[in-house]
Design an enzyme around this catalytic site. Structure first.
Site, mmCIF file in Angstrom:
data_model
loop_
_atom_site.group_PDB
_atom_site.id
_atom_site.type_symbol
_atom_site.label_atom_id
_atom_site.label_comp_id
_atom_site.label_asym_id
_atom_site.label_seq_id
_atom_site.Cartn_x
_atom_site.Cartn_y
_atom_site.Cartn_z
ATOM 1 N N PRO A 76 0.825 -1.213 0.000
ATOM 2 C CA PRO A 76 0.000 0.000 0.000
ATOM 3 C C PRO A 76 0.859 1.262 0.000
ATOM 4 O O PRO A 76 1.920 1.310 0.635
ATOM 5 C CB PRO A 76 -0.833 -0.105 1.284
ATOM 6 C CG PRO A 76 -0.315 -1.263 2.051
ATOM 7 C CD PRO A 76 0.583 -2.071 1.163
ATOM 8 N N ALA A 95 2.038 4.013 3.303
ATOM 9 C CA ALA A 95 1.476 3.437 4.528
ATOM 10 C C ALA A 95 2.544 2.919 5.485
ATOM 11 O O ALA A 95 2.252 2.183 6.414
ATOM 12 C CB ALA A 95 0.504 2.314 4.155
ATOM 13 N N LEU A 150 5.224 1.049 4.629
ATOM 14 C CA LEU A 150 5.827 -0.225 4.219
ATOM 15 C C LEU A 150 6.845 -0.037 3.093
ATOM 16 O O LEU A 150 7.239 -0.991 2.441
ATOM 17 C CB LEU A 150 4.744 -1.234 3.788
ATOM 18 C CG LEU A 150 3.725 -1.642 4.849
ATOM 19 C CD1 LEU A 150 2.806 -2.726 4.305
ATOM 20 C CD2 LEU A 150 4.410 -2.154 6.122
ATOM 21 N N GLY A 151 7.257 1.196 2.866
ATOM 22 C CA GLY A 151 8.348 1.425 1.906
ATOM 23 C C GLY A 151 7.963 1.211 0.457
ATOM 24 O O GLY A 151 8.787 0.775 -0.361
ATOM 25 N N SER A 152 6.716 1.554 0.092
ATOM 26 C CA SER A 152 6.279 1.329 -1.287
ATOM 27 C C SER A 152 7.099 2.155 -2.277
ATOM 28 O O SER A 152 7.517 1.654 -3.327
ATOM 29 C CB SER A 152 4.794 1.673 -1.435
ATOM 30 O OG SER A 152 4.584 3.016 -1.068
ATOM 31 N N SER A 153 7.352 3.417 -1.949
ATOM 32 C CA SER A 153 8.058 4.264 -2.914
ATOM 33 C C SER A 153 9.489 3.774 -3.103
ATOM 34 O O SER A 153 9.995 3.737 -4.233
ATOM 35 C CB SER A 153 8.034 5.729 -2.490
ATOM 36 O OG SER A 153 8.574 5.869 -1.206
ATOM 37 N N ALA A 154 10.141 3.358 -2.021
ATOM 38 C CA ALA A 154 11.520 2.855 -2.146
ATOM 39 C C ALA A 154 11.536 1.617 -3.025
ATOM 40 O O ALA A 154 12.402 1.465 -3.890
ATOM 41 C CB ALA A 154 12.095 2.532 -0.770
ATOM 42 N N ASP A 208 14.954 3.013 3.904
ATOM 43 C CA ASP A 208 14.028 2.266 3.043
ATOM 44 C C ASP A 208 14.702 1.739 1.783
ATOM 45 O O ASP A 208 14.506 0.588 1.387
ATOM 46 C CB ASP A 208 12.902 3.184 2.538
ATOM 47 C CG ASP A 208 11.899 3.508 3.602
ATOM 48 O OD1 ASP A 208 12.258 3.431 4.787
ATOM 49 O OD2 ASP A 208 10.750 3.845 3.248
HETATM 50 O O1 PMV Z 1 6.675 5.886 5.801
HETATM 51 P P1 PMV Z 1 7.939 5.501 5.143
HETATM 52 O O2 PMV Z 1 8.010 4.025 4.851
HETATM 53 O O3 PMV Z 1 8.317 6.379 3.978
HETATM 54 O O4 PMV Z 1 9.104 5.720 6.246
HETATM 55 C C1 PMV Z 1 9.511 7.015 6.649
HETATM 56 C C2 PMV Z 1 10.576 6.858 7.684
HETATM 57 C C3 PMV Z 1 11.125 8.160 8.256
HETATM 58 O O5 PMV Z 1 12.145 7.790 9.194
HETATM 59 C C4 PMV Z 1 10.061 8.941 8.996
HETATM 60 C C5 PMV Z 1 11.736 9.045 7.171
HETATM 61 C C6 PMV Z 1 12.974 8.437 6.536
HETATM 62 O O6 PMV Z 1 13.237 8.764 5.367
HETATM 63 O O7 PMV Z 1 13.692 7.668 7.197
#
Ligand code: PMV
Length: 357
Positions: free
Chosen positions: A112, A115, A117-121, A164
């Protein structure tokens, strides 16, 4: 045509604090984003997004990335889906020294969007991998992680850590502290994820913590305390046998640290009522511990429970849209499919830079 996939992740501990140089431990999970890339004869980019937890759409634009197409979907959604793909395309063009390369790109994701879970990465890692391979260049996972980080950094206006993207490229559990990123050995941790159907705005949430931290010493101390939790947790993991099932003692100690971490994230203002309710549902169902994962504000929680109880309880929790077991994925980015041209290329010997042309 090349198809690459890369995993999403949960944070065992350390989100937000990692932005200020504290360590974090994200773990890749068996939910993937899959990106199919086909080179074009012109410099157009055509993106088809199938299921980034949204209705599918297709956009096509010419020349420079960065152009925002006029399509009938909310702008934030186009930015989210197309912005990351754009950034991945820029990195792939740069890596392959092919500034005018055009691509047809299809993104399919089991993760998702926005949310935690690192979808964009996962989309960026798989996208750079597939696009560079399509141009005849194979990047080592570490370079891929670095380029994916730079892509995310650009899209998120410098608010991204390496956590991520490194985790998604390498797979397994990783430890990230500033620019120092490494894989760590862990036993299979029994993650359960609860998803409230929503998403948080990472940029806004990170900015909120930044302001609190600048304003109050106790908020800065809270961020440091999250770092202490991570250091305590990683020494427990270092003592555990990665080949064996985790002991009850390890799980309850990690769970206690996750609960503590969630409390501190809550204090920093990045939880939400739905995340808190899911965290409490997991704890009351007997999970060893539970916390939000990622930026917060909405999205997902992660709990540790080797029994089916937490997942069942979450499924009966009004705020929870979906609950699933998330196995640790020890594999990072991988090629799913090579087209006929590309498979001929990938038999070639890599050149001195480790690239195949
Ligand atoms: O919500 P996500 O999966 O993009 O994680 C963000 C994590 C943060 O520590 C808040 C930001 C980051 O880039 O590490």
């Amino acid at each position: 045509m090349i198809v690459s996939s890369a995993p999403g992740k949960v944070y065992l501990f350390g989100e937000h604090a990692v932005v200020y140089g504290e360590p974090a431990v994200p773990c890749a999970i068996e939910r993937r984003a899959t990106v199919t890339v086909d080179a074009r004869t012109d410099d157009h980019i055509r993106v088809e997004a199938r299921d980034l937890s949204l209705d599918g759409f297709t956009v096509e634009y010419a020349g420079d990335t960065g152009y925002r197409p006029d399509v009938d979907v909310p702008e934030g959604l186009v930015d989210a889906a197309v912005g990351y793909v754009d950034a991945a395309v820029e990195q792939a063009r740069d890596a392959a020294d092919a500034p005018d390369a055009g691509f047809d790109i299809t993104v399919e994701s089991e993760i998702p969007l926005g949310a935690g879970l690192g979808s964009s990465a996962a989309v960026v890692v798989a996208g750079i991998d597939a696009a560079t391979r399509e141009l005849g260049v194979e990047l080592a996972p570490e370079e891929l992680a670095d380029r994916a980080y730079r892509a995310e950094y650009d899209v998120q206006d410098g608010q991204a850590s390496r956590a991520d993207t490194f985790c998604s490229a390498m797979g397994g559990a990783v430890r990230v502290e500033g620019d120092d990123c490494r894989q760590i050995d862990t036993p299979n941790l029994p993650f359960v994820v609860g998803f409230d159907g929503g998403a948080g705005d990472t940029g806004e949430l990170v900015a909120g913590v930044r302001t609190l931290r600048e304003e109050y010493d106790f908020a800065a101390d809270t961020v440091e305390s999250i770092g202490d939790i991570v250091r305590t947790g990683e020494s427990m993991l270092a003592d555990a046998d990665p080949e064996s099932e985790p002991t009850d003692e390890l799980l309850s100690e990690l769970g206690r640290l996750m609960n503590f971490d969630h409390g501190l994230l809550e204090a920093l203002g990045v939880s939400s009522r739905t995340l808190d309710n899911m965290v409490w549902a997991a704890r009351e169902a007997g999970a060893h511990g539970a916390k939000l994962t990622g930026a917060g504000g909405g999205g997902c929680i992660v709990a540790l429970d080797e029994t089916p109880e937490t997942r069942t309880a979450l499924r009966y929790t009004a705020e929870c849209r979906d609950a699933f077991r998330a196995e640790l994925d020890r594999e990072g980015v991988r090629v799913e499919e090579l087209g006929p041209d590309a498979s001929a290329r990938s038999d070639a010997e890599p050149n001195a830079e480790g690239e195949r042309r």
